[in-house]
Enzyme design. Structure first.
Site, PDB file in Angstrom:
ATOM      1  N   GLU A   1       0.820  -1.215   0.000  1.00  0.00           N
ATOM      2  CA  GLU A   1       0.000   0.000   0.000  1.00  0.00           C
ATOM      3  C   GLU A   1       0.847   1.254   0.000  1.00  0.00           C
ATOM      4  OE1 GLU A   1      -1.904   1.596   3.741  1.00  0.00           O
ATOM      5  OE2 GLU A   1      -1.707  -0.522   4.294  1.00  0.00           O
TER       6      GLU A   1
ATOM      7  N   ARG B   1      -2.553  10.927   7.078  1.00  0.00           N
ATOM      8  CA  ARG B   1      -2.406  10.278   5.777  1.00  0.00           C
ATOM      9  C   ARG B   1      -3.691  10.313   4.952  1.00  0.00           C
ATOM     10  NH1 ARG B   1      -0.654   4.435   6.661  1.00  0.00           N
ATOM     11  NH2 ARG B   1      -0.389   4.403   4.411  1.00  0.00           N
TER      12      ARG B   1
ATOM     13  N   ARG C   1      -5.561   5.608  -0.979  1.00  0.00           N
ATOM     14  CA  ARG C   1      -4.392   4.740  -1.141  1.00  0.00           C
ATOM     15  C   ARG C   1      -4.354   4.164  -2.544  1.00  0.00           C
ATOM     16  NH1 ARG C   1      -4.243   6.533   3.278  1.00  0.00           N
ATOM     17  NH2 ARG C   1      -3.866   5.524   5.273  1.00  0.00           N
TER      18      ARG C   1
ATOM     19  N   HIS D   1     -10.482   4.431   2.276  1.00  0.00           N
ATOM     20  CA  HIS D   1      -9.738   3.566   3.198  1.00  0.00           C
ATOM     21  C   HIS D   1     -10.245   2.129   3.160  1.00  0.00           C
ATOM     22  CE1 HIS D   1      -7.561   2.444   6.939  1.00  0.00           C
ATOM     23  NE2 HIS D   1      -6.685   3.282   6.422  1.00  0.00           N
TER      24      HIS D   1
END
Length: 151
Positions: A109, A120, A124, A140
């Protein structure tokens, strides 16, 4: 008032119990709440759960349709970094079971920067070992889109 036969009351109680069990199952396990038909009934008893559940499938997105920050992350992956976050490149274990099942260590990831986020963020890129086998999630890991590099 006409009395209702005992077997009809029992059948009605069974239908309600089955519907309640299906709804409870959907709320705790996830998925549609459908009970099997009971003896003497022709249609399944359905209950609607208002809880959300994960649909285990992967969509697709054109690379050109990704946010610019995701494009930046893909370039960093292609050049092996350097990556801005210490957790970038760590093994993604696919606990959600949405991506195709692979051996541990197959997926990694990488963070996609989220402007204005103090951490963050939720975006992703998950990269598999295959050539351009990359997935984008903006929530997420709730949903994934396989990145199409040919459109």
């Amino acid at each position: 008032m006409k009395a209702t036969p005992h077997h009809m009351l029992r059948s009605s109680r069974l239908v309600r119990t089955a519907a309640l069990a299906a709804l409870t199952s959907a709320l705790f396990i996830g998925g549609p709440a459908v009970a099997a038909p009971l003896a003497g009934h022709t249609a399944p008893v359905a209950a609607t759960a208002h809880a959300s559940y994960t649909v285990k499938s992967v969509g697709s997105v054109c690379q050109s349709g990704l946010p610019s920050q995701a494009q930046d992350t893909l370039r960093l992956i292609d050049s092996n970094g350097p990556f801005p976050y210490p957790k970038d490149g760590t093994v993604f274990s696919n606990r959600e079971g949405v991506l195709p099942e692979q051996d541990s260590g197959y997926y990694h990831e990488y963070t996609v920067k989220t402007p204005g986020s103090p951490d963050r963020g939720a975006r992703r890129v998950i990269s598999g070992e295959g050539d351009h086998e990359d997935y984008y999630t903006q929530d997420h890991y709730a949903t994934f889109n396989k990145i199409d590099f040919g459109c």
